[in-house]
Design a protein around this motif. Structure first.
Motif, PDB file in Angstrom:
ATOM      1  N   ILE A 186       0.887  -1.154   0.000  1.00  0.00           N
ATOM      2  CA  ILE A 186       0.000   0.000   0.000  1.00  0.00           C
ATOM      3  C   ILE A 186       0.935   1.217   0.000  1.00  0.00           C
ATOM      4  O   ILE A 186       2.020   1.161   0.590  1.00  0.00           O
ATOM      5  N   TYR A 187       0.546   2.272  -0.704  1.00  0.00           N
ATOM      6  CA  TYR A 187       1.425   3.419  -0.900  1.00  0.00           C
ATOM      7  C   TYR A 187       0.786   4.700  -0.376  1.00  0.00           C
ATOM      8  O   TYR A 187      -0.395   4.942  -0.590  1.00  0.00           O
ATOM      9  N   TYR A 188       1.620   5.526   0.246  1.00  0.00           N
ATOM     10  CA  TYR A 188       1.223   6.874   0.641  1.00  0.00           C
ATOM     11  C   TYR A 188       2.081   7.825  -0.187  1.00  0.00           C
ATOM     12  O   TYR A 188       3.313   7.726  -0.176  1.00  0.00           O
ATOM     13  N   ILE A 189       1.436   8.721  -0.921  1.00  0.00           N
ATOM     14  CA  ILE A 189       2.172   9.653  -1.780  1.00  0.00           C
ATOM     15  C   ILE A 189       2.608  10.856  -0.947  1.00  0.00           C
ATOM     16  O   ILE A 189       1.777  11.650  -0.517  1.00  0.00           O
ATOM     17  N   GLU A 190       3.908  10.957  -0.734  1.00  0.00           N
ATOM     18  CA  GLU A 190       4.463  12.095   0.010  1.00  0.00           C
ATOM     19  C   GLU A 190       4.539  13.328  -0.878  1.00  0.00           C
ATOM     20  O   GLU A 190       4.332  14.445  -0.415  1.00  0.00           O
ATOM     21  N   ASN A 191       4.869  13.099  -2.146  1.00  0.00           N
ATOM     22  CA  ASN A 191       5.026  14.192  -3.085  1.00  0.00           C
ATOM     23  C   ASN A 191       4.952  13.625  -4.497  1.00  0.00           C
ATOM     24  O   ASN A 191       5.555  12.600  -4.766  1.00  0.00           O
ATOM     25  N   GLY A 192       4.198  14.288  -5.376  1.00  0.00           N
ATOM     26  CA  GLY A 192       4.110  13.837  -6.756  1.00  0.00           C
ATOM     27  C   GLY A 192       2.694  13.433  -7.122  1.00  0.00           C
ATOM     28  O   GLY A 192       1.735  13.747  -6.413  1.00  0.00           O
ATOM     29  N   SER A 193       2.578  12.714  -8.239  1.00  0.00           N
ATOM     30  CA  SER A 193       1.259  12.264  -8.688  1.00  0.00           C
ATOM     31  C   SER A 193       1.395  11.001  -9.525  1.00  0.00           C
ATOM     32  O   SER A 193       2.417  10.758 -10.156  1.00  0.00           O
ATOM     33  N   VAL A 194       0.335  10.191  -9.488  1.00  0.00           N
ATOM     34  CA  VAL A 194       0.292   8.931 -10.233  1.00  0.00           C
ATOM     35  C   VAL A 194      -1.066   8.791 -10.907  1.00  0.00           C
ATOM     36  O   VAL A 194      -2.030   9.479 -10.546  1.00  0.00           O
ATOM     37  N   ARG A 195      -1.105   7.905 -11.870  1.00  0.00           N
ATOM     38  CA  ARG A 195      -2.384   7.526 -12.467  1.00  0.00           C
ATOM     39  C   ARG A 195      -2.518   6.017 -12.367  1.00  0.00           C
ATOM     40  O   ARG A 195      -1.526   5.289 -12.399  1.00  0.00           O
ATOM     41  N   ILE A 196      -3.747   5.569 -12.199  1.00  0.00           N
ATOM     42  CA  ILE A 196      -4.054   4.139 -12.212  1.00  0.00           C
ATOM     43  C   ILE A 196      -4.885   3.914 -13.467  1.00  0.00           C
ATOM     44  O   ILE A 196      -5.896   4.597 -13.684  1.00  0.00           O
ATOM     45  N   PHE A 197      -4.435   2.996 -14.309  1.00  0.00           N
ATOM     46  CA  PHE A 197      -5.120   2.778 -15.580  1.00  0.00           C
ATOM     47  C   PHE A 197      -4.991   1.334 -16.026  1.00  0.00           C
ATOM     48  O   PHE A 197      -4.211   0.559 -15.482  1.00  0.00           O
ATOM     49  N   MET A 198      -5.805   1.011 -17.024  1.00  0.00           N
ATOM     50  CA  MET A 198      -5.698  -0.280 -17.681  1.00  0.00           C
ATOM     51  C   MET A 198      -5.680  -0.027 -19.182  1.00  0.00           C
ATOM     52  O   MET A 198      -5.970   1.090 -19.629  1.00  0.00           O
ATOM     53  N   THR A 199      -5.335  -1.040 -19.939  1.00  0.00           N
ATOM     54  CA  THR A 199      -5.377  -0.898 -21.391  1.00  0.00           C
ATOM     55  C   THR A 199      -6.506  -1.753 -21.928  1.00  0.00           C
ATOM     56  O   THR A 199      -6.784  -2.841 -21.416  1.00  0.00           O
TER      57      THR A 199
END
Length: 172
Positions: A33-46
């Motif tokens: 499990i992740y906690y974002i301290e700084n930055g940004s992500v996307r969760i996607f599928m193809t």
């Protein structure tokens, strides 16, 4: 709520991801499990070589490939850093030991899951709305920070519209 989780005695390991680097790839099982301290992500599928973004995460968010984390099975989802991103990650094993050790931690986890379910229901409503303007306005009301943290091309994909349509909607 997230602050309590960070201070719960759970062992968090710091990791850093470069822009476009993957935290998780489709076909893998998410055991963290992740906690974002700084930055940004996307969760996607193809889907037939087209990317379909289902969620974003940015500073202060907890993210995980929830289907895989809960079931222990491989996920269809990718988690990708959109810019340099620093996270704290905790193993599923350690995470469950901590939340099961204390009633308050368990209540907190249930709240996190309930919030995710409600967010997913809102997302499903968004996808059922045919008007690009209405989808844009709903997401803007719900997540104004999204438009500050995430590049427009990804928001357009998330909203199921072209970047040009999103640009027109933002100007009007």
């Amino acid at each position: 709520m997230v602050e309590k989780l960070l201070q719960s005695g759970l062992h968090w390991e710091k990791k850093e991801f470069r822009r476009n680097e993957f935290l998780k790839i489709a076909g893998s099982t998410d055991t963290h499990i992740y906690y974002i301290e700084n930055g940004s992500v996307r969760i996607f599928m193809t889907d037939e070589n087209e990317e379909r973004i289902i969620r974003f995460g940015y500073t202060g968010n907890i993210i995980v490939s929830l289907d895989s984390f809960l079931s222990g099975k491989p996920s269809d989802f990718y988690i990708q850093a959109l810019k340099k991103t620093k996270v704290k990650q905790a193993s599923k094993k350690d995470f469950y030991e901590v939340i099961q050790s204390d009633e308050e931690h368990m209540k907190m986890w249930i709240q996190v899951l309930e919030e995710l379910v409600l967010q997913q229901l809102e997302r499903e409503k968004d996808l059922l709305i045919s008007s690009p303007r209405e989808r844009y306005e709903r997401v803007l009301r719900r997540s104004p920070k999204l438009f500050q943290e995430i590049p427009n091309k990804y928001i357009a994909n998330y909203l199921r519209m072209s970047p040009e349509t999103l640009s027109r909607l933002k100007k009007s």
